[in-house]
Design a protein around this motif. Structure first.
Motif, PDB file in Angstrom:
ATOM      1  N   ILE A 155      18.254  -2.075 -29.875  1.00  0.00           N
ATOM      2  CA  ILE A 155      19.420  -1.504 -28.893  1.00  0.00           C
ATOM      3  C   ILE A 155      19.644  -2.647 -27.676  1.00  0.00           C
ATOM      4  O   ILE A 155      20.791  -2.883 -27.548  1.00  0.00           O
ATOM      5  N   SER A 156      18.573  -3.028 -27.251  1.00  0.00           N
ATOM      6  CA  SER A 156      18.912  -4.079 -26.428  1.00  0.00           C
ATOM      7  C   SER A 156      19.432  -5.317 -26.805  1.00  0.00           C
ATOM      8  O   SER A 156      20.573  -5.984 -26.056  1.00  0.00           O
ATOM      9  N   THR A 157      19.377  -5.886 -27.987  1.00  0.00           N
ATOM     10  CA  THR A 157      19.787  -6.882 -28.539  1.00  0.00           C
ATOM     11  C   THR A 157      21.376  -6.566 -28.737  1.00  0.00           C
ATOM     12  O   THR A 157      22.365  -7.356 -28.542  1.00  0.00           O
ATOM     13  N   VAL A 158      21.567  -5.356 -29.296  1.00  0.00           N
ATOM     14  CA  VAL A 158      22.986  -4.799 -29.720  1.00  0.00           C
ATOM     15  C   VAL A 158      23.607  -4.846 -28.416  1.00  0.00           C
ATOM     16  O   VAL A 158      24.846  -5.563 -28.212  1.00  0.00           O
ATOM     17  N   VAL A 159      23.123  -4.266 -27.494  1.00  0.00           N
ATOM     18  CA  VAL A 159      24.052  -4.249 -26.110  1.00  0.00           C
ATOM     19  C   VAL A 159      24.224  -5.668 -25.607  1.00  0.00           C
ATOM     20  O   VAL A 159      25.340  -5.759 -25.168  1.00  0.00           O
ATOM     21  N   ARG A 210      24.514   1.062 -23.674  1.00  0.00           N
ATOM     22  CA  ARG A 210      23.724   1.821 -24.744  1.00  0.00           C
ATOM     23  C   ARG A 210      24.548   3.185 -24.753  1.00  0.00           C
ATOM     24  O   ARG A 210      24.700   3.386 -25.988  1.00  0.00           O
ATOM     25  N   ALA A 211      25.072   3.727 -23.840  1.00  0.00           N
ATOM     26  CA  ALA A 211      25.878   5.011 -23.908  1.00  0.00           C
ATOM     27  C   ALA A 211      27.188   4.871 -24.870  1.00  0.00           C
ATOM     28  O   ALA A 211      27.313   5.572 -25.715  1.00  0.00           O
ATOM     29  N   SER A 212      27.845   3.704 -24.648  1.00  0.00           N
ATOM     30  CA  SER A 212      29.014   3.484 -25.343  1.00  0.00           C
ATOM     31  C   SER A 212      28.580   3.065 -27.180  1.00  0.00           C
ATOM     32  O   SER A 212      29.585   3.643 -27.701  1.00  0.00           O
ATOM     33  N   ILE A 213      27.464   2.628 -27.190  1.00  0.00           N
ATOM     34  CA  ILE A 213      27.310   2.351 -28.350  1.00  0.00           C
ATOM     35  C   ILE A 213      26.858   3.449 -29.240  1.00  0.00           C
ATOM     36  O   ILE A 213      27.120   3.702 -30.361  1.00  0.00           O
ATOM     37  N   TYR A 214      26.009   4.515 -28.705  1.00  0.00           N
ATOM     38  CA  TYR A 214      25.425   5.666 -29.141  1.00  0.00           C
ATOM     39  C   TYR A 214      26.758   6.656 -29.374  1.00  0.00           C
ATOM     40  O   TYR A 214      26.805   7.267 -30.274  1.00  0.00           O
ATOM     41  N   ARG A 215      27.720   6.425 -28.451  1.00  0.00           N
ATOM     42  CA  ARG A 215      28.945   7.442 -28.608  1.00  0.00           C
ATOM     43  C   ARG A 215      29.589   6.653 -29.796  1.00  0.00           C
ATOM     44  O   ARG A 215      30.429   7.555 -30.477  1.00  0.00           O
ATOM     45  N   ASP A 216      29.764   5.525 -29.972  1.00  0.00           N
ATOM     46  CA  ASP A 216      30.495   4.934 -31.259  1.00  0.00           C
ATOM     47  C   ASP A 216      29.786   5.375 -32.444  1.00  0.00           C
ATOM     48  O   ASP A 216      30.577   5.714 -33.332  1.00  0.00           O
ATOM     49  N   ILE A 217      28.473   5.558 -32.323  1.00  0.00           N
ATOM     50  CA  ILE A 217      27.609   5.929 -33.641  1.00  0.00           C
ATOM     51  C   ILE A 217      27.848   7.388 -34.065  1.00  0.00           C
ATOM     52  O   ILE A 217      28.604   7.834 -35.103  1.00  0.00           O
ATOM     53  N   GLN A 218      28.380   8.199 -33.079  1.00  0.00           N
ATOM     54  CA  GLN A 218      28.716   9.572 -32.945  1.00  0.00           C
ATOM     55  C   GLN A 218      30.199   9.770 -33.614  1.00  0.00           C
ATOM     56  O   GLN A 218      30.368  10.760 -34.399  1.00  0.00           O
ATOM     57  N   ASN A 219      31.042   8.773 -33.132  1.00  0.00           N
ATOM     58  CA  ASN A 219      32.418   8.781 -33.714  1.00  0.00           C
ATOM     59  C   ASN A 219      32.529   8.072 -34.821  1.00  0.00           C
ATOM     60  O   ASN A 219      33.583   7.889 -35.182  1.00  0.00           O
ATOM     61  N   LYS A 220      31.514   7.588 -35.363  1.00  0.00           N
ATOM     62  CA  LYS A 220      31.493   6.831 -36.853  1.00  0.00           C
ATOM     63  C   LYS A 220      32.124   5.418 -36.571  1.00  0.00           C
ATOM     64  O   LYS A 220      32.801   5.066 -37.569  1.00  0.00           O
ATOM     65  N   PHE A 225      30.508   3.041 -35.387  1.00  0.00           N
ATOM     66  CA  PHE A 225      29.458   1.913 -35.331  1.00  0.00           C
ATOM     67  C   PHE A 225      28.358   2.486 -36.145  1.00  0.00           C
ATOM     68  O   PHE A 225      28.266   3.578 -36.479  1.00  0.00           O
ATOM     69  N   PRO A 226      27.589   1.544 -37.004  1.00  0.00           N
ATOM     70  CA  PRO A 226      26.967   2.123 -38.110  1.00  0.00           C
ATOM     71  C   PRO A 226      25.451   2.934 -37.275  1.00  0.00           C
ATOM     72  O   PRO A 226      25.093   2.549 -36.362  1.00  0.00           O
ATOM     73  N   LYS A 227      25.056   3.907 -38.205  1.00  0.00           N
ATOM     74  CA  LYS A 227      23.925   4.466 -37.777  1.00  0.00           C
ATOM     75  C   LYS A 227      22.705   3.383 -37.779  1.00  0.00           C
ATOM     76  O   LYS A 227      22.647   2.502 -38.658  1.00  0.00           O
ATOM     77  N   PRO A 228      21.552   3.712 -36.726  1.00  0.00           N
ATOM     78  CA  PRO A 228      20.745   2.797 -36.839  1.00  0.00           C
ATOM     79  C   PRO A 228      19.465   3.138 -37.974  1.00  0.00           C
ATOM     80  O   PRO A 228      19.582   4.451 -38.370  1.00  0.00           O
ATOM     81  N   LEU A 229      18.599   2.490 -38.330  1.00  0.00           N
ATOM     82  CA  LEU A 229      17.517   2.689 -39.255  1.00  0.00           C
ATOM     83  C   LEU A 229      16.528   3.105 -38.296  1.00  0.00           C
ATOM     84  O   LEU A 229      16.473   2.464 -37.137  1.00  0.00           O
ATOM     85  N   LYS A 230      15.612   4.440 -38.367  1.00  0.00           N
ATOM     86  CA  LYS A 230      14.704   4.643 -37.534  1.00  0.00           C
ATOM     87  C   LYS A 230      13.354   4.320 -38.168  1.00  0.00           C
ATOM     88  O   LYS A 230      13.046   4.461 -39.119  1.00  0.00           O
ATOM     89  N   LEU A 231      12.607   3.445 -37.246  1.00  0.00           N
ATOM     90  CA  LEU A 231      11.379   3.059 -37.502  1.00  0.00           C
ATOM     91  C   LEU A 231      10.348   3.841 -36.543  1.00  0.00           C
ATOM     92  O   LEU A 231      10.459   3.377 -35.334  1.00  0.00           O
ATOM     93  N   SER A 254      11.946   4.206 -32.868  1.00  0.00           N
ATOM     94  CA  SER A 254      12.717   3.352 -32.510  1.00  0.00           C
ATOM     95  C   SER A 254      13.992   3.474 -33.373  1.00  0.00           C
ATOM     96  O   SER A 254      14.076   3.580 -34.541  1.00  0.00           O
ATOM     97  N   SER A 255      15.163   2.864 -32.896  1.00  0.00           N
ATOM     98  CA  SER A 255      16.164   2.681 -33.523  1.00  0.00           C
ATOM     99  C   SER A 255      16.459   0.949 -34.034  1.00  0.00           C
ATOM    100  O   SER A 255      16.291   0.113 -32.904  1.00  0.00           O
ATOM    101  N   ARG A 256      16.829   0.628 -35.159  1.00  0.00           N
ATOM    102  CA  ARG A 256      17.127  -0.725 -35.533  1.00  0.00           C
ATOM    103  C   ARG A 256      18.453  -0.855 -36.233  1.00  0.00           C
ATOM    104  O   ARG A 256      18.722   0.122 -37.072  1.00  0.00           O
TER     105      ARG A 256
END
Length: 68
Positions: A14-18, A25-35, A37-43, A46-48
């Motif tokens: 997320i820090s690289t995406v930011v 971070r909040a706007s990126i996760y909001r875009d994920i909720q609104n479809k 921005f792509p959903k992250p892969l969960k490791l 951690s989100s990647r």
């Protein structure tokens, strides 16, 4: 951003995406909720994201902007 060995299938956090999008971070996760921005892969906890997916979003945003 670590770029020495970056390939399209490199996973970024997320820090690289930011940093790449210059957004919070909040706007990126909001875009994920609104479809918007792509959903992250969960490791674990951690989100990647695939670098290629983030680059595709940047390309789409570049194409969507109005021309002067």
């Amino acid at each position: 951003m670590h770029t020495a060995s970056s390939t399209p299938e490199t996973l970024v956090g997320i820090s690289t995406v930011v940093e790449m999008l210059q957004r919070s971070r909040a706007s990126i996760y909001r875009d994920i909720q609104n479809k918007a921005f792509p959903k992250p892969l969960k490791l674990g906890s951690s989100s990647r994201w695939k670098l290629s997916e983030v680059q595709s979003v940047i390309e789409r945003l570049s194409q969507d902007r109005p021309e002067n």
